[in-house]
Motif scaffolding. Structure first.
Motif, mmCIF file in Angstrom:
data_model
loop_
_atom_site.group_PDB
_atom_site.id
_atom_site.type_symbol
_atom_site.label_atom_id
_atom_site.label_comp_id
_atom_site.label_asym_id
_atom_site.label_seq_id
_atom_site.Cartn_x
_atom_site.Cartn_y
_atom_site.Cartn_z
ATOM 1 N N HIS A 1 -0.212 7.119 -6.192
ATOM 2 C CA HIS A 1 -1.495 7.810 -6.360
ATOM 3 C C HIS A 1 -1.475 9.220 -5.793
ATOM 4 O O HIS A 1 -2.464 9.958 -5.948
ATOM 5 N N HIS B 1 -10.978 9.870 -1.193
ATOM 6 C CA HIS B 1 -10.653 9.515 0.193
ATOM 7 C C HIS B 1 -10.191 10.729 0.993
ATOM 8 O O HIS B 1 -10.248 10.711 2.229
ATOM 9 N N PHE C 1 -8.700 8.369 -8.821
ATOM 10 C CA PHE C 1 -8.941 7.235 -7.927
ATOM 11 C C PHE C 1 -8.829 7.544 -6.439
ATOM 12 O O PHE C 1 -9.526 6.910 -5.637
ATOM 13 N N HIS C 2 -7.965 8.460 -6.038
ATOM 14 C CA HIS C 2 -7.665 8.592 -4.602
ATOM 15 C C HIS C 2 -8.217 9.862 -3.970
ATOM 16 O O HIS C 2 -8.337 9.932 -2.748
ATOM 17 N N PHE D 1 0.821 -1.204 0.000
ATOM 18 C CA PHE D 1 0.000 0.000 0.000
ATOM 19 C C PHE D 1 0.859 1.260 0.000
ATOM 20 O O PHE D 1 0.451 2.289 -0.542
ATOM 21 N N TRP E 1 1.562 1.805 -3.656
ATOM 22 C CA TRP E 1 0.309 2.223 -4.297
ATOM 23 C C TRP E 1 -0.046 3.650 -3.907
ATOM 24 O O TRP E 1 -0.388 4.486 -4.754
ATOM 25 N N HIS E 2 0.046 3.929 -2.623
ATOM 26 C CA HIS E 2 -0.347 5.235 -2.078
ATOM 27 C C HIS E 2 0.570 6.345 -2.598
ATOM 28 O O HIS E 2 0.104 7.422 -2.999
ATOM 29 N N MET F 1 -13.861 5.622 -0.206
ATOM 30 C CA MET F 1 -12.834 5.553 -1.240
ATOM 31 C C MET F 1 -13.460 5.091 -2.548
ATOM 32 O O MET F 1 -14.613 4.648 -2.584
ATOM 33 N N TRP G 1 -11.836 1.404 -7.224
ATOM 34 C CA TRP G 1 -10.488 0.952 -7.578
ATOM 35 C C TRP G 1 -9.615 0.822 -6.328
ATOM 36 O O TRP G 1 -8.885 -0.169 -6.175
ATOM 37 N N GLU G 2 -9.695 1.786 -5.430
ATOM 38 C CA GLU G 2 -8.898 1.713 -4.207
ATOM 39 C C GLU G 2 -9.369 0.567 -3.328
ATOM 40 O O GLU G 2 -8.555 -0.169 -2.753
ATOM 41 N N SER H 1 -8.115 -2.595 -4.817
ATOM 42 C CA SER H 1 -6.659 -2.695 -4.678
ATOM 43 C C SER H 1 -6.292 -3.209 -3.298
ATOM 44 O O SER H 1 -5.463 -4.122 -3.158
ATOM 45 N N TYR I 1 -4.261 10.435 -8.751
ATOM 46 C CA TYR I 1 -4.848 11.054 -7.565
ATOM 47 C C TYR I 1 -6.258 11.566 -7.859
ATOM 48 O O TYR I 1 -7.203 11.278 -7.119
#
Length: 272
Positions: A146, A160, A156-157, A139, A142-143, A174, A177-178, A181, A153
């Motif tokens: 993103h 959040h 997808f992110h 993560f 991934w984080h 979220m 996709w997140e 994931s 960003y």
């Protein structure tokens, strides 16, 4: 001498297995439910909401019990119903509309088989720790991506981060996709390690709790980051700084990846 050591090790392993066997036997009495395609969704939602509810109650009580505010990272903030209900609604919607069809497809292709024997206690603990470390690394990557790639960003992110001050029910607010994931990382790790079903369930419970605690907004004396020594675990303060500043503390739990990449920020360090 070697045979004696082997027998001692076997006794230790069997005793660890016997420790968990009554619990596993009880769970296996619900075998029809555990093997049902509905179980993953029911388990995930009930565990998540069950962990969130105490913090929701605390947020409500803060209005009447000011002493509780001393444990809040943002003492003057309490999530409103307009913030809580969309978060809960999105969690329920995504699990019913997206998670359940995937679990149904997986169930149809490879139904779960439950072993008769429980796992050894030490093996269960080792697997949970390894799963947490693997998830933390996955993560983190991934984080970080993103946040560093603007398109990822925005697409997808960003959803959040709509709540700058985090609260428990915002944990799973979220994108699909997140959500997928994170679920993929979870299932890949327990599969790679060959985890026992009881270990898998325990890991999911621990993982959900830690993620809810990180978003709860409460810094208690018994919070996880206070129990793990040497600053190895970030915890709720660590993750709240991420929601406040966006460019730091990308790992969900532990701090070593942020230290290595130079993205660690502690509460004592002012924002630049």
């Amino acid at each position: 001498m070697s045979c004696h050591n082997c027998s001692d090790a076997q006794v230790l392993c069997s005793s660890g297995q016997l420790f968990l066997q009554p619990l596993w036997d009880h769970l296996r009495s619900w075998e029809a439910l555990l093997q049902s395609p509905f179980f993953p969704v029911i388990f995930s939602i009930t565990t998540y909401v069950g962990f969130c509810l105490p913090f929701v109650v605390l947020d409500i009580l803060c209005s009447w019990v000011p002493a509780l505010r001393r444990y809040k990272i943002h003492p003057d903030f309490s999530p409103s119903a307009r913030q809580l209900l969309p978060c809960l609604g999105q969690t329920l919607y995504q699990h019913v509309m997206f998670v359940f069809p995937v679990t149904l497809l997986h169930w149809a292709r490879s139904p779960a088989l439950l072993p008769h024997e429980a796992p050894e206690l030490l093996l269960l603990l080792h697997h949970i720790l390894f799963c947490l470390l693997l998830f933390d690394m996955e993560f983190f990557v991934w984080h970080l991506l993103h946040h560093k790639v603007p398109w990822l960003y925005r697409t997808f992110h960003k959803v959040h981060h709509q709540n700058s001050s985090s609260f428990a029910l915002a944990t799973q607010y979220m994108s699909v996709w997140e959500l997928f994931s994170l679920g993929f990382f979870d299932m890949m790790n327990v599969t790679l390690l060959g985890c026992h079903p009881l270990t898998t369930l325990t890991f999911h419970v621990v993982n959900i709790w830690l993620s809810v605690e990180d978003h709860s907004g409460y810094n208690f004396p018994w919070s996880t980051h206070r129990l793990v020594p040497f600053g190895w675990y970030g915890g709720v303060v660590h993750h709240d700084l991420h929601h406040s500043h966006f460019n730091c503390n990308f790992a969900p739990y532990f701090t070593h990846w942020d230290k290595i990449l130079g993205t660690l920020r502690t509460a004592s360090v002012p924002a630049r």
